[in-house]
Design an enzyme around this catalytic site. Structure first.
Site, PDB file in Angstrom:
ATOM      1  N   GLN A 134       0.829  -1.211   0.000  1.00 38.35           N
ATOM      2  CA  GLN A 134       0.000   0.000   0.000  1.00 38.35           C
ATOM      3  C   GLN A 134       0.864   1.261   0.000  1.00 38.35           C
ATOM      4  O   GLN A 134       0.349   2.359  -0.177  1.00 38.35           O
ATOM      5  CB  GLN A 134      -0.939  -0.002   1.210  1.00 38.35           C
ATOM      6  CG  GLN A 134      -2.066  -1.027   1.099  1.00 38.35           C
ATOM      7  CD  GLN A 134      -3.061  -0.987   2.254  1.00 38.35           C
ATOM      8  OE1 GLN A 134      -3.234  -1.990   2.934  1.00 38.35           O
ATOM      9  NE2 GLN A 134      -3.715   0.135   2.471  1.00 38.35           N
ATOM     10  N   ARG A 185      -9.719  -0.384   7.138  1.00 33.30           N
ATOM     11  CA  ARG A 185     -10.670   0.495   6.470  1.00 33.30           C
ATOM     12  C   ARG A 185     -11.046   1.708   7.320  1.00 33.30           C
ATOM     13  O   ARG A 185     -12.223   2.039   7.513  1.00 33.30           O
ATOM     14  CB  ARG A 185     -11.936  -0.250   6.058  1.00 33.30           C
ATOM     15  CG  ARG A 185     -12.617   0.512   4.915  1.00 33.30           C
ATOM     16  CD  ARG A 185     -13.624  -0.291   4.167  1.00 33.30           C
ATOM     17  NE  ARG A 185     -14.097   0.506   3.042  1.00 33.30           N
ATOM     18  CZ  ARG A 185     -14.462   0.011   1.873  1.00 33.30           C
ATOM     19  NH1 ARG A 185     -14.406  -1.272   1.656  1.00 33.30           N
ATOM     20  NH2 ARG A 185     -14.884   0.795   0.915  1.00 33.30           N
ATOM     21  N   CYS A 186     -10.010   2.332   7.869  1.00 34.97           N
ATOM     22  CA  CYS A 186     -10.261   3.567   8.615  1.00 34.97           C
ATOM     23  C   CYS A 186      -8.950   4.306   8.725  1.00 34.97           C
ATOM     24  O   CYS A 186      -7.889   3.759   8.481  1.00 34.97           O
ATOM     25  CB  CYS A 186     -10.790   3.266  10.012  1.00 34.97           C
ATOM     26  SG  CYS A 186      -9.638   2.367  11.051  1.00 34.97           S
ATOM     27  N   GLU A 244     -13.315   5.210   3.765  1.00 35.42           N
ATOM     28  CA  GLU A 244     -13.337   4.581   5.076  1.00 35.42           C
ATOM     29  C   GLU A 244     -14.478   5.054   5.951  1.00 35.42           C
ATOM     30  O   GLU A 244     -14.838   4.385   6.922  1.00 35.42           O
ATOM     31  CB  GLU A 244     -11.984   4.813   5.732  1.00 35.42           C
ATOM     32  CG  GLU A 244     -10.891   4.168   4.869  1.00 35.42           C
ATOM     33  CD  GLU A 244      -9.486   4.538   5.254  1.00 35.42           C
ATOM     34  OE1 GLU A 244      -9.314   5.631   5.818  1.00 35.42           O
ATOM     35  OE2 GLU A 244      -8.572   3.756   4.990  1.00 35.42           O
TER      36      GLU A 244
END
Lengths: 808, 284
Positions: free
Chosen positions: A239, A386-387, A762
């Protein structure tokens, strides 16, 4: 010269910002033509895989490779002793700790990497793993962080001084040999005083369970060391490819220009692919040792058990208010279970991420947060699933505390939120725990949400349902889940956000081709977000060339400009801003070219959709396509040929997307089965670049929220065995389990972002988890429930009903 | 997720299958759809040096319906069961249960024979077959024999089938009365938290026969004769339901797992059975 098409048509042709442009990536993904790490096949490529510890805590007394080396196709077996001369048997973590690459005398969690078997194919590697003989001596296992803080058992002997004292860690003093750090935000004494003297105080203890991002594609890499030219190429599921290049250079000693890191197509990241894992180090070493490319790809069990857990926060809260419900103070303590190594992926100065956003969307004058990090015999990780960094934990905490306070006040939870929201005119708002919220209009969003779902009607229906239940007419209860969240994304300003010293700016480089098409490269990397679609839309609007004529490229460190990658919803806030700024540099030069071609002064032309026109004479213009050709092919006095730009963007602040969610749920008290009847999600992510992609992101984030709230967990038994290591037990929802989502929006642009965008990928996860959880808890509120922990799977919901006496 | 090396055989007839089985004993296993065996091999929990694929043997993919019984070949897939209109007409409970097995992709591959022969307590078909009083035809070197489903299951993965035998067909007496297959699971693809098969006959408002079997609540499927008997002669009223549920609870023996503790499973088993009986009775 007369225009043949209207201005509106010219705008449409660009497919710029605000257009639901179809994703350009999907043609290849839907036809199976993506190119993922495991699709990479190189001549002579070898496969590596790990011998993993069956124990959660044990001494490694010996490792015998002899039998394994006799397995046909097995070429090498690496252990910590082989990596020690290179100094690579341990590696630095993103959190300032260090982690064993291969077991150095002991193991600290089940599944830990013990030896790396290198073979001609993955079948031989698997056979080799079976043949490696490891002798373990089991040690006492600590899976509970509270017990770990009291235990005599030392998990990390490497972090205890010879005289038995406990040296400070990367984040300050440590209280115990299994303690990692204490991190504080806000004012302790004033907060305690406000709470001690408050009219009303609600307290709650909650556990946000351990879970896992579980992207469809697991982690993996291919390392290829070319011994002739000295170049290392590393393809991987990264990522943050540029950060990986720098880290690989720092720990291997290979100069950074001799390392090329490539992130090809990535099948979901959700934080799982931010960190550096032993598989990367071992693959690089194995390629150097063998002179051949080496591939390593996790299987699903490896992925769930070893790389990147999320959450695992034990949170205790106190919230104080006046009798009328005006919140006066908030106190939060967290015991954070980090597993065997502190490998949390947070900006360096934030060992608990942005947990200090836990005052949420409310005007809370006084607050204090204290987080204690603890070592246990669990896998390392602590990623932002996902945040943005630990924001799901923060938002879950405050949205539960609001509900608990509402119960204490005997007040409607929607109204309690409304009277405590930060008001529109208070922005930019300085929160008690330090952040400056850039913008918001919470009341408008909340009122729109409640009106759309007919909140009063739902409450009336719920009251009737309770009556019917008590009268024996139904066995189903109805829950109304509310949540209002504020995310903090777009890390971040280099002055306070770095990872391993690398500032968290991002970048975009644009080259316009002579015929009026373009390529733009960014420091980020899409894992499904649709960057190739949306960044082209930003550029289309900024430079007046059609999005269809703009290629977006990311992930190759030899070609893309340096950036910190994609996670924490930072791509649009940071790289999206860089893209707009680079586009504006292109436009500035284009303006000079246009003026020259139109034989007027620079200031006498103005940009209009896809062209520069003479002010007051719109029929005199040069299109961007014409300007691009002239930039290369017409000698313009005082201007260099070409049309290129690069921008590195260091954001002045974070962005603060927000949203209002409502969930309506029916719960079968006899079986514990919840049924989601309705889910309404209003998101305000500022300027909307591609509404279709936003909607898709919201659907995905809500689905992962549903998963976490209703069953998804990484559970351990007392011996530290992972109980949820396959998709049979680890809950990954399918279309069948997912309800229909209603999406909605308001638009409150970020005042400091060049195009006003805030990030959205997110938000739905952050706001969704407490919304689903609150719906379950709300169903039982009339029967005396104040709080039960997630995940709300069938048996735990049943247990709540059972404990409340709702069964015969 | 990489299996150990194995020899793969694809014989053309049953004699070929049986001779490989005889040669290698319990080192050989037959495979129909492979949806239980292959994952076990990949996890290296099943060691199968000699894998015999039944796909080319022939004669095991038919569904035959006559006046008294239904004969289903071992290689008939769950998907075949779902799609067969004649079968749905005479034994609708088969379709109702098959639709609750895993997901469409698995049902295209997974077979009835594999499902009942493997002896996995989580599988749905064994309990259903006990409810329907089916019998299994197995063939070995000594010829064919027929084993009632109610006598087939001995422990988890241990059945009355001998190592040298192959299960070739399932024979089901044509079911009478109302039916229901009720299953609670955590998600698509999951085994049952609790499941109940019920087949019940109503004669003028009285239950004249009832068969009940439970799935994934013990180390084998549980045919609860006492639970069924408790309904016979009653109007399937609340009192009868209570006795039937209590009888069933005496026969099951669930264990704690990630689906929940024993108390929860017992409770849900009771709820599921009540619902299954109610639905079956409403159709009877």
């Amino acid at each position: 010269m007369k225009d043949e098409i209207t201005r509106e048509e010219r705008v449409d042709n660009l497919k710029g910002m605000g257009c639901s442009r179809k994703r350009v990536e999907d043609a290849r993904f839907t036809q199976g033509k993506g190119n993922y790490v495991d699709d990479i096949k190189l001549d002579g490529m070898l496969f590596g895989d790990f011998v993993r510890s069956p124990y959660a805590h044990a001494r490694v007394k010996s490792i015998n490779k002899d039998t394994a080396l006799k397995v046909p196709g097995v070429l090498a077996v690496l252990t910590a002793d082989d990596l020690r001369p290179l100094g690579l048997h341990w590696m630095p973590t993103l959190a300032g700790d260090k982690q064993m690459v291969l077991a150095d005398g002991k193991v600290l969690f089940q599944g830990q990497e013990v030896a790396f078997v290198v073979a001609e194919d993955r079948y031989a590697a698997a056979d080799g793993i079976e043949a490696v003989e490891v002798e373990y001596e089991e040690l006492p296992v600590l899976v509970n962080p509270f017990e770990a803080l009291k235990s005599d058992v030392v998990l990390r002997e490497d972090l205890v001084a010879e005289d038995g004292s406990i040296p400070a860690g990367a984040h300050g003093p440590r209280k115990h040999h299994n303690h990692i750090f204490t991190w504080e935000a806000g004012d302790k004494a004033p907060t305690e005083e406000v709470i001690a003297n408050a009219e009303v105080v609600a307290e709650e203890t909650m556990y946000y369970h351990r879970t896992h991002p579980c992207p469809l594609e697991t982690c993996g890499c291919v390392a290829s060391m070319d011994k002739v030219n000295g170049k290392l190429t590393l393809w991987g599921t990264f990522q943050a490819p540029h950060a990986i290049r720098t880290v690989v250079s720092l720990i291997s000693g290979i100069e950074e220009h001799n390392i090329r890191v490539v992130s090809p197509d990535i099948g979901g990241g959700f934080g799982n692919k931010v960190g550096a894992y032993p598989g990367y180090v071992c693959s690089v070493v194995a390629s150097i040792v063998t002179g051949k490319p080496v591939k390593w790809v996790e299987d699903r069990m490896d992925n769930l058990m070893t790389t990147a857990f999320a959450r695992d926060y034990h949170m205790t809260g106190k919230i104080s208010a006046t009798k009328e419900g005006k919140i006066t103070g908030l106190h939060c303590h967290v015991t954070a279970d980090h597993g065997g190594f502190d490998a949390c992926a947070d900006p360096t100065k934030f060992p608990a991420g942005f947990m200090n956003i836990c005052t949420g969307s409310y005007d809370i004058p006084t607050a204090f947060l204290e987080v204690d990090g603890v070592y246990t015999n669990k896998a390392p990780g602590g990623v932002s699933y996902r945040c943005s960094f630990r924001v799901t934990e923060a938002v879950y905490f405050i949205e539960r505390m609001i509900e608990v306070l509402a119960i204490k006040l005997n007040m409607d939870a929607a109204e309690l939120r409304r009277i405590n929201f930060i008001k529109k005119e208070q922005f930019p708002y300085k929160a008690a725990l330090g952040w400056e919220y850039d913008s918001g209009d919470y009341h408008t969003a909340w009122d729109k949400a409640l009106k759309t779902v007919d909140y009063d009607g739902l409450r009336a229906e719920q009251a009737q349902r309770v009556e019917d239940f008590k009268a024996g007419k139904t066995r189903k209860l109805m829950g109304i889940g509310l949540s209002f969240f504020t995310e903090i994304v777009g890390a971040g300003p280099v002055k306070n956000c770095d990872i391993l010293g690398l500032g968290m700016f991002d970048s975009c480089e644009i080259r316009i081709h002579p015929t009026g098409s373009a390529i733009a490269r960014l420091g980020t990397i899409s894992q499904g977000q649709g960057h190739a679609t949306t960044f082209a839309q930003i550029l289309a609007s900024e430079i007046g060339l059609p999005a269809d004529s703009i290629t977006i490229e990311e992930g190759d460190t030899d070609t893309a400009p340096y950036g910190l990658g994609t996670y924490g919803s930072r791509s649009t806030p940071v790289a999206g801003a860089a893209t707009a700024m680079a586009g504006r540099k292109i436009r500035a030069k284009a303006q000079m070219i246009a003026a020259y071609l139109l034989e007027v002064h620079d200031n006498d032309v103005e940009f209009d959709v896809d062209r520069f026109a003479v002010k007051g004479a719109p029929e005199k213009f040069k299109t961007m396509k014409e300007i691009a050709f002239a930039a290369y092919n017409q000698a313009i006095p005082g201007l260099e040929p070409g049309l290129e730009a690069v921008s590195y963007y260091d954001p002045p602040n974070m962005t603060y997307p927000f949203g209002a969610y409502v969930c309506v749920m029916d719960i079968d008290v006899d079986t514990g089965v919840p049924e989601i009847r309705r889910f309404y999600a209003l998101d305000d992510c500022g300027t909307r670049i591609n509404p279709m992609i936003i909607e898709g992101q919201v659907h995905g984030g809500l689905t992962e929220a549903l998963a976490v709230a209703l069953g998804q967990e990484i559970a351990y038994d007392d011996m530290g065995n992972v109980k949820t290591g396959t998709l049979m037990d680890f809950f990954l929802p399918t279309a069948w389990e997912v309800p229909n989502y209603e999406t909605d929006f308001t638009v409150t642009p970020s005042p400091h972002h060049p195009i006003g965008a805030k990030g959205v990928g997110e938000s739905p996860h952050v706001g969704g988890v407490p919304c689903f959880s609150n719906a379950v808890q709300d169903a039982f509120r009339p029967f005396g429930n104040t709080h039960t922990n997630m995940p709300h799977d069938h048996w735990r919901i049943w247990r709540t009903a059972n404990e409340l006496g709702l069964h015969d | 997720m990489i299996p150990a090396a194995f020899e793969y055989y694809r014989p053309k007839d049953m004699a070929g299958v049986l001779s490989i089985l005889e040669e290698h004993g319990d080192d050989a296993r037959v495979m129909a759809g492979g949806h239980s065996l292959i994952p076990m091999m990949k996890l290296r929990m099943a060691d199968v040096p000699h894998l015999i694929d039944l796909q080319d043997v022939g004669g095991m993919s038919e569904i035959e319906i006559d006046a008294d019984a239904i004969k289903i070949g071992a290689l008939v897939t769950q998907s075949d069961i779902i799609d067969n209109a004649a079968l749905a007409d005479v034994a609708p409970i088969l379709r109702e249960a098959a639709l609750q097995i895993s997901d469409p992709q698995v049902r295209y591959m997974g077979t009835l024979g594999g499902n009942v022969a493997n002896g996995d307590p989580g599988n749905d078909m064994p309990g259903l077959m006990q409810c329907l009083d089916a019998s299994f035809t197995v063939v070995g070197q000594d010829g064919e024999r027929v084993i009632p489903a109610r006598d087939f299951y001995e422990a988890a993965y241990v059945t009355a089938r001998e190592d040298g035998e192959v299960l070739t067909a399932v024979t089901i007496p044509r079911p009478k009365g109302g039916h229901a297959y009720e299953k609670q699971k955590r998600k698509i693809g999951d085994y049952a938290t609790a499941a109940a098969s019920v087949q019940i006959v109503n004669d003028g408002g009285k239950c004249v026969s009832a068969a009940i079997a439970m799935t994934n609540l013990s180390d084998t499927p549980v045919f609860s004769k006492t639970a069924g008997d408790a309904l016979v002669g009653t109007s399937v009223d609340d009192a009868a339901l209570k006795i039937a549920v209590a009888a069933m609870l005496g026969d099951i023996d669930p264990t704690e797992d990630n689906r929940g503790p024993v108390a929860f499973k017992n409770h849900v088993a009771g709820v599921i059975l009540r619902r299954a009986i109610a639905r079956a009775w409403s159709r009877a």
